[in-house]
Design a protein around this motif. Structure first.
Motif, PDB file in Angstrom:
ATOM      1  N   HIS A  35       3.644  24.059  49.862  1.00 39.64           N
ATOM      2  CA  HIS A  35       4.969  24.646  49.619  1.00 39.64           C
ATOM      3  C   HIS A  35       5.504  25.248  50.909  1.00 39.64           C
ATOM      4  CE1 HIS A  35       7.856  27.783  48.378  1.00 39.64           C
ATOM      5  NE2 HIS A  35       8.195  26.884  47.480  1.00 39.64           N
ATOM      6  N   ILE A  54       0.903  29.313  52.602  1.00 42.02           N
ATOM      7  CA  ILE A  54      -0.347  29.735  53.263  1.00 42.02           C
ATOM      8  C   ILE A  54      -0.067  30.806  54.322  1.00 42.02           C
ATOM      9  CG2 ILE A  54      -2.281  28.966  54.716  1.00 42.02           C
ATOM     10  CD1 ILE A  54      -2.609  27.738  52.050  1.00 42.02           C
ATOM     11  N   ALA A  86     -10.879  23.748  53.698  1.00 41.26           N
ATOM     12  CA  ALA A  86     -10.733  23.864  52.242  1.00 41.26           C
ATOM     13  C   ALA A  86      -9.561  23.014  51.757  1.00 41.26           C
ATOM     14  CB  ALA A  86     -10.502  25.322  51.842  1.00 41.26           C
ATOM     15  N   PRO A  87      -9.677  22.448  50.556  1.00 40.10           N
ATOM     16  CA  PRO A  87      -8.557  21.674  50.003  1.00 40.10           C
ATOM     17  C   PRO A  87      -7.433  22.585  49.526  1.00 40.10           C
ATOM     18  CG  PRO A  87     -10.314  21.826  48.393  1.00 40.10           C
ATOM     19  CD  PRO A  87     -10.833  22.490  49.656  1.00 40.10           C
ATOM     20  N   LEU A  88      -6.204  22.079  49.638  1.00 37.96           N
ATOM     21  CA  LEU A  88      -5.076  22.778  49.026  1.00 37.96           C
ATOM     22  C   LEU A  88      -5.188  22.659  47.514  1.00 37.96           C
ATOM     23  CD1 LEU A  88      -1.693  21.787  50.728  1.00 37.96           C
ATOM     24  CD2 LEU A  88      -2.751  24.052  50.662  1.00 37.96           C
ATOM     25  N   VAL A  89      -4.783  23.705  46.820  1.00 38.92           N
ATOM     26  CA  VAL A  89      -4.664  23.614  45.368  1.00 38.92           C
ATOM     27  C   VAL A  89      -3.264  23.075  45.067  1.00 38.92           C
ATOM     28  CG1 VAL A  89      -4.439  24.995  43.262  1.00 38.92           C
ATOM     29  CG2 VAL A  89      -6.329  25.404  44.838  1.00 38.92           C
ATOM     30  N   LEU A 118       0.398  22.274  44.099  1.00 41.93           N
ATOM     31  CA  LEU A 118       1.533  23.177  43.971  1.00 41.93           C
ATOM     32  C   LEU A 118       1.889  23.427  42.510  1.00 41.93           C
ATOM     33  CD1 LEU A 118       3.863  24.504  45.590  1.00 41.93           C
ATOM     34  CD2 LEU A 118       5.073  22.344  45.358  1.00 41.93           C
ATOM     35  N   THR A 119       1.980  24.678  42.141  1.00 38.31           N
ATOM     36  CA  THR A 119       2.434  25.006  40.792  1.00 38.31           C
ATOM     37  C   THR A 119       3.426  26.145  40.850  1.00 38.31           C
ATOM     38  OG1 THR A 119       0.582  26.535  40.522  1.00 38.31           O
ATOM     39  CG2 THR A 119       0.316  24.318  39.627  1.00 38.31           C
TER      40      THR A 119
END
Lengths: 130, 275
Positions: free
Chosen positions: A86, A99, A122-125, A127-128
């Protein structure tokens, strides 16, 4: 879905490239100098696609429907390894991401690179928006 | 009556009761709803569209209401608890008692930024980061990374001296007190502190770090200090502003509270020093 000719696509790319070339110095100044010209906000940044510190980062104009509703990159989307980051454009033409939300950077590419450094692999979670 | 104290002056017992109440809200699931709400506003508030929680005049009354709600949740667990505030102009290093293991714990380790001590360390098993923007479920910090400095008292005073609350276009490019306190322009106060802490505090899910509340309690106190210095200045804009919360407009997500309702903090709490 619109179809655009190669000529039109090249034209868009050329305009975008010219825009970022003109905008980048102003945007870079804007990070440190609050009085820098807000004209930078008028130009759209160019698309990018690169591998940075082992992560695939991409940015470019987004077209409605390809992403979750409610993000505010001004029609510009950034992805890290395929997950959307985002991003948001500030009034002075600088950019932030979820971030690095409190530290404006000059371009979406700089925001993507900063996110990669912060993620440390680390992986991105996904977008929500609630 | 709730009295918000400087965190540096809390007794050991007050620190423990605050920490225990925060941990209980985490355990019962209420804590994470505050993180979710904050991130939704962070991602939804834009300079050219609707803006309520950030980059707008209602940044201050929105966070005042948000903190009152959180403080009330703490007090439902332990009525003696009040939100402390962190005066980062005075307690400005990672060696401050704020970051000791009996309170918030310290900075993160080099390898992955993980906080390794204190009640909110992942290893204590009571603080998993579940509302998150990346795959890591542990609290992270990088206090003062890269030699960053917290704002000084002199810098705060230059912002408190600004007599106009906010100005058009009512966003991150505005002149005036609100935007200089928020930090999008000028010496940069509030935003810079988020960046100085690092880890989740630098992200949209910043309330994952309990220091979020102590930081915002001090920002809120600076608003009260500003009001005391400028009794003839008030919240702006007054009315009729597109995308922006005017003085008597209601604020999302509560829809039953206006900036006007939030101007007098003494109806809800006082500070340990005169504002």
């Amino acid at each position: 879905m619109s179809t655009i000719t190669r000529r039109q696509a090249l034209g868009v790319a050329a305009v975008a490239a010219a825009g970022i070339a003109a905008a980048a110095p102003a945007a870079a100044r804007a990070v440190r100098t609050p009085d820098a010209a807000p004209a930078a906000a008028a130009a759209g940044p160019a698309a990018f696609d690169e591998v940075f510190e082992g992560r695939r980062i991409k940015g470019g104009p987004s077209h409605g429907g390809a992403h979750h509703g409610g993000h505010h990159g001004g029609g510009y989307a950034v992805h890290i390894d395929g997950e959307e980051l985002h991003v948001m454009r500030n009034a002075d033409g600088t950019w932030i991401s979820v971030i690095n939300h409190y530290e404006p950077l000059a371009t979406p590419r700089a925001v993507a690179r900063a996110a990669v450094r912060e993620l440390k692999g680390a992986p991105l979670v996904p977008l929500t928006l609630v | 009556m709730t009295v918000r104290k400087n965190q540096a002056l809390l007794t050991a017992a007050e620190k423990k009761r605050f920490v225990d109440a925060v941990l209980e809200l985490k355990r019962n699931g209420q804590y994470d709803t505050f993180v979710t709400t904050h991130n939704a506003f962070i991602m939804g508030d834009t300079d050219t569209g609707d803006r309520v929680g950030h980059r707008s005049p209602s940044f201050l009354p929105w966070h005042r209401r948000f903190l009152i709600q959180f403080e009330q949740a703490l007090q439902a667990v332990d009525p003696a608890v009040a939100l402390p505030y962190w005066d980062w102009t005075a307690d400005r290093t990672a060696r401050s008692s704020l970051w000791a293991p009996d309170f918030l714990g310290g900075t993160g380790r080099t390898r992955d930024g993980q906080v390794m001590d204190g009640p909110f360390a992942r290893s204590a098993n009571r603080w998993a980061v579940t509302v998150r923007v990346d795959g890591r479920d542990f609290l992270r910090r990088d206090l003062g990374a890269g030699g960053r400095q917290l704002p000084t008292r002199a810098e705060v005073d230059t912002v408190l001296a600004m007599s106009t609350y906010d100005t058009a276009p009512w966003n991150s490019s505005s002149e005036g007190f609100r935007n200089h306190l928020e930090g999008w322009r000028g010496v940069n106060l509030h935003n810079r502190v988020h960046v100085w802490v690092g880890g989740q505090m630098a992200t949209g899910v910043s309330p994952n770090d309990p220091v979020f509340w102590l930081h915002h309690a001090f920002i809120d106190k600076l608003w009260a200090d500003w009001q005391a210095r400028h009794p003839d200045s008030t919240y702006l804009p007054a009315a009729g502003t597109p995308n922006v919360v005017d003085l008597n407009d209601t604020m999302r997500p509560w829809n039953d509270v206006t900036p006007a309702d939030m101007l007098d903090h003494t109806k809800h709490y006082t500070f340990d020093t005169a504002a």
